[in-house]
Design a protein around this motif. Sequence first.
Motif, mmCIF file in Angstrom:
data_model
loop_
_atom_site.group_PDB
_atom_site.id
_atom_site.type_symbol
_atom_site.label_atom_id
_atom_site.label_comp_id
_atom_site.label_asym_id
_atom_site.label_seq_id
_atom_site.Cartn_x
_atom_site.Cartn_y
_atom_site.Cartn_z
ATOM 1 N N TRP A 42 0.841 -1.204 0.000
ATOM 2 C CA TRP A 42 0.000 0.000 0.000
ATOM 3 C C TRP A 42 0.872 1.248 0.000
ATOM 4 C CZ3 TRP A 42 0.652 3.198 4.267
ATOM 5 C CH2 TRP A 42 1.289 2.627 5.370
ATOM 6 N N VAL A 43 0.343 2.286 -0.612
ATOM 7 C CA VAL A 43 1.007 3.591 -0.681
ATOM 8 C C VAL A 43 0.067 4.619 -0.063
ATOM 9 C CG1 VAL A 43 1.934 5.382 -2.198
ATOM 10 C CG2 VAL A 43 2.244 2.964 -2.781
ATOM 11 N N GLY A 44 0.564 5.390 0.868
ATOM 12 C CA GLY A 44 -0.235 6.460 1.463
ATOM 13 C C GLY A 44 -1.113 6.000 2.593
ATOM 14 N N SER A 45 -2.025 5.079 2.323
ATOM 15 C CA SER A 45 -2.915 4.572 3.363
ATOM 16 C C SER A 45 -3.462 3.213 2.954
ATOM 17 C CB SER A 45 -4.046 5.569 3.624
ATOM 18 O OG SER A 45 -5.283 5.078 3.372
ATOM 19 N N ASP A 48 -7.023 3.194 1.230
ATOM 20 C CA ASP A 48 -7.216 3.729 -0.122
ATOM 21 C C ASP A 48 -6.024 3.368 -0.994
ATOM 22 O OD1 ASP A 48 -8.332 4.972 -2.254
ATOM 23 O OD2 ASP A 48 -8.612 6.915 -1.294
ATOM 24 N N ARG A 49 -5.855 2.080 -1.217
ATOM 25 C CA ARG A 49 -4.697 1.599 -1.969
ATOM 26 C C ARG A 49 -4.756 2.045 -3.428
ATOM 27 N NH1 ARG A 49 -3.047 -4.052 0.878
ATOM 28 N NH2 ARG A 49 -4.302 -3.832 2.737
ATOM 29 N N LEU A 50 -5.955 2.118 -3.994
ATOM 30 C CA LEU A 50 -6.084 2.509 -5.392
ATOM 31 C C LEU A 50 -5.615 3.944 -5.605
ATOM 32 C CD1 LEU A 50 -7.071 1.208 -8.036
ATOM 33 C CD2 LEU A 50 -9.299 2.256 -7.611
ATOM 34 N N ALA A 51 -6.023 4.854 -4.723
ATOM 35 C CA ALA A 51 -5.590 6.249 -4.841
ATOM 36 C C ALA A 51 -4.085 6.362 -4.657
ATOM 37 C CB ALA A 51 -6.319 7.112 -3.815
ATOM 38 N N GLY A 52 -3.522 5.552 -3.767
ATOM 39 C CA GLY A 52 -2.080 5.580 -3.552
ATOM 40 C C GLY A 52 -1.311 5.131 -4.779
ATOM 41 N N ALA A 53 -1.791 4.069 -5.437
ATOM 42 C CA ALA A 53 -1.131 3.592 -6.650
ATOM 43 C C ALA A 53 -1.219 4.639 -7.763
ATOM 44 C CB ALA A 53 -1.755 2.276 -7.103
ATOM 45 N N PRO A 67 10.699 12.749 -7.486
ATOM 46 C CA PRO A 67 9.934 13.146 -6.302
ATOM 47 C C PRO A 67 10.311 12.270 -5.107
ATOM 48 C CG PRO A 67 8.590 11.789 -7.728
ATOM 49 C CD PRO A 67 9.876 12.035 -8.464
ATOM 50 N N PRO A 68 10.056 12.755 -3.889
ATOM 51 C CA PRO A 68 10.304 11.913 -2.714
ATOM 52 C C PRO A 68 9.386 10.702 -2.719
ATOM 53 C CG PRO A 68 9.108 13.897 -2.094
ATOM 54 C CD PRO A 68 9.535 14.079 -3.525
ATOM 55 N N LEU A 69 9.898 9.589 -2.225
ATOM 56 C CA LEU A 69 9.073 8.383 -2.145
ATOM 57 C C LEU A 69 8.018 8.560 -1.060
ATOM 58 C CD1 LEU A 69 11.785 5.603 -2.473
ATOM 59 C CD2 LEU A 69 9.965 6.103 -4.098
ATOM 60 N N PRO A 70 6.777 8.199 -1.343
ATOM 61 C CA PRO A 70 5.720 8.368 -0.342
ATOM 62 C C PRO A 70 5.837 7.332 0.769
ATOM 63 C CG PRO A 70 4.857 7.265 -2.271
ATOM 64 C CD PRO A 70 6.275 7.641 -2.604
ATOM 65 N N THR A 71 5.125 7.594 1.839
ATOM 66 C CA THR A 71 5.050 6.642 2.942
ATOM 67 C C THR A 71 4.193 5.447 2.528
ATOM 68 O OG1 THR A 71 5.275 8.394 4.573
ATOM 69 C CG2 THR A 71 4.305 6.339 5.332
ATOM 70 N N GLY A 72 4.574 4.288 3.008
ATOM 71 C CA GLY A 72 3.800 3.081 2.732
ATOM 72 C C GLY A 72 4.668 1.859 2.891
ATOM 73 N N ALA A 195 0.972 7.444 12.108
ATOM 74 C CA ALA A 195 1.496 6.184 11.564
ATOM 75 C C ALA A 195 0.483 5.059 11.733
ATOM 76 C CB ALA A 195 2.810 5.822 12.255
ATOM 77 N N VAL A 196 -0.156 4.992 12.891
ATOM 78 C CA VAL A 196 -1.186 3.973 13.115
ATOM 79 C C VAL A 196 -2.385 4.223 12.194
ATOM 80 C CG1 VAL A 196 -2.843 3.057 14.783
ATOM 81 C CG2 VAL A 196 -0.479 3.493 15.487
ATOM 82 N N GLY A 197 -2.800 5.493 12.077
ATOM 83 C CA GLY A 197 -3.950 5.823 11.243
ATOM 84 C C GLY A 197 -3.771 5.419 9.798
ATOM 85 N N ARG A 198 -2.563 5.567 9.275
ATOM 86 C CA ARG A 198 -2.298 5.188 7.884
ATOM 87 C C ARG A 198 -2.451 3.689 7.661
ATOM 88 N NH1 ARG A 198 1.441 9.648 7.890
ATOM 89 N NH2 ARG A 198 3.039 8.517 9.033
ATOM 90 N N ARG A 199 -2.306 2.919 8.726
ATOM 91 C CA ARG A 199 -2.241 1.470 8.602
ATOM 92 C C ARG A 199 -3.546 0.763 8.974
ATOM 93 N NH1 ARG A 199 2.616 3.568 9.195
ATOM 94 N NH2 ARG A 199 4.442 2.436 8.399
#
Length: 597
Positions: A42-45, A48-53, A67-72, A195-199
Amino acid sequence: MEALRLDWNGGGAKLQASEAMVRQGLVTSVTAPAGTAAVVGWVGSVQDRLAGARALLDAFDRPGAEPPLPTGDFAGVLIYPDRVLLMRDAQARIPLFFRESGGRVNAVSTAARGLGCPTDLEPRYFCRYLTGNMAQPHTRLTPFAGVHRVLGGEVVSISATGRLRGRRAGDPAAPPHVLRPGAAGQDLRRALEQAVGRRLGRTTACHVSGGTDSTSVALLAARLLAEDPDADLILLAGRFDGGELAGERPYLMEAVDAVRRLAPAARPVIVEADDVADFDDFEHHAGDSDEPHAHAFRAPFWSRLHAVAAELGCDILLTGCGADPVVDTNLLHLHRLARSGRLRELTRQARAHAATSERGIREIVGTHVVRPALPLVAERLARLVHRGTVLGGLGNFTRPPWLRPGFARAHGFRAASIAESRFAFGRRPEQSLYDAANYLAAPDPLSWGYAQRNGFFLSHPFLDPEVIATMRRLPAEATMRAGRSKAVLRDAMADLLPRRIHGRTAKIPFNDLYVRGLRAHGDELIDLCRSARHPLVAEMFDIDTLCRAVREAQWGLGDSYAWDRVNSSLALVVWLEGLGYRRSPVPGAALPVILGS
């Protein structure tokens, strides 16, 4: 495990993804006019994996963009008309490999076994694997010749026809806020909560042990999910009614009660674990992994918890892994005091910590000042002092006695040990600790190996880039409080942690499982070594000496450093044997991914 695979056929790229993992949401693919992205993880959250991709595909759309690599927690393959990009997030939870020959890449996969030949192995990899005590690999080498690892935080650029263009370290995203003096606890709380919220997923499991770390993660998850009627929170715990670990039971139940006060709908699932021991079914856990897995001996406990989480339909499992190196007292700051010549302050700090612990000043200075400065010299001296046994004084980096000197010389063991010691300590050990923390203790190779069967990945909020950046930037005095471990975390969670857990200064280790496992399986392990038939085993190891090391570990000789060296060697023996009759676990069906025009 092959979650996705990219091949160049007739000059064009063909991308396939595991149909089962796409259905489970573990692989996400998106196609747009600019190109196609396939993301494992997953990327971002998580929610919402589709939006992250899509965001990942858009961010790298412009040629030359960095660009900087996103969190995930992700490994991604981005296919544009003129190039292909391979990348992994900096925490490197999800593996990614490519096979290259003569500057041309002909295949990409999440499974090294799917790309390599079991009869064409890379001996230098095994020398690097046998140094250190990392739970997961962090070098470009793989067991298979010609197969290379995409490193955590790295972006690999390949032409549309497969020509390798370059590799660069991706820049992490900048921390979103500035730390405030005197507000270390609040800053950590903010970072950890995010960090917990993203996961959080639809059905989130939190591993709860009764310690400060896992309880903090579960409490924050409960707080965030309390107002969401559609969310499901599982509190997953292994309970021991006998042995030393039975002492954790009161803390475990108190942690569960505290979480349920915040989220009454949270479901505690207590898994009885008295019959679990390290090294149970070792041939399966060590032999079936994609690469040798140094912590395969601990897999029986984790796999039992994972199987229960899978039955409950969890789509992610959060742990407290990583808190010890990231948020605990960083005594390597003593090394910084020594480098800057502040010897009086070094002595004062060492005395203060010695007065509140069971260690003396000499041990504290030796471990956190002398050893990081001269790791190989310190380990050689320790070996001289403990002569007469195989395990006595054996540290992380020096050659274990059972590794044959000729093999070590021929395949660069000394260079590997120097490189590993520099990775662990570096020029500024107090900062290198945070870089190495990501690879130290998280059982991600086990999680990855069973992800398709279980339907989820592990994730570790304490290893989130924002949490690490927050702790890295704190002044030493904020974390180095004698007699108070994890002081910043305790301040951060003071309003949520139960008083008994908030005041804990020590936790019972899993030594009981290890001792029980060696007693039950020691003879089996020795038989495995003596019956090994892979030619590299005899070329690499003096089997008699390795078997003596196993026997000494059974008797309780040595320490955790020495036992880790034994564990990793045993896992390697089993893994090599498995090459002879096991094939890489490949999904039953592959789903073609339609490439964008």
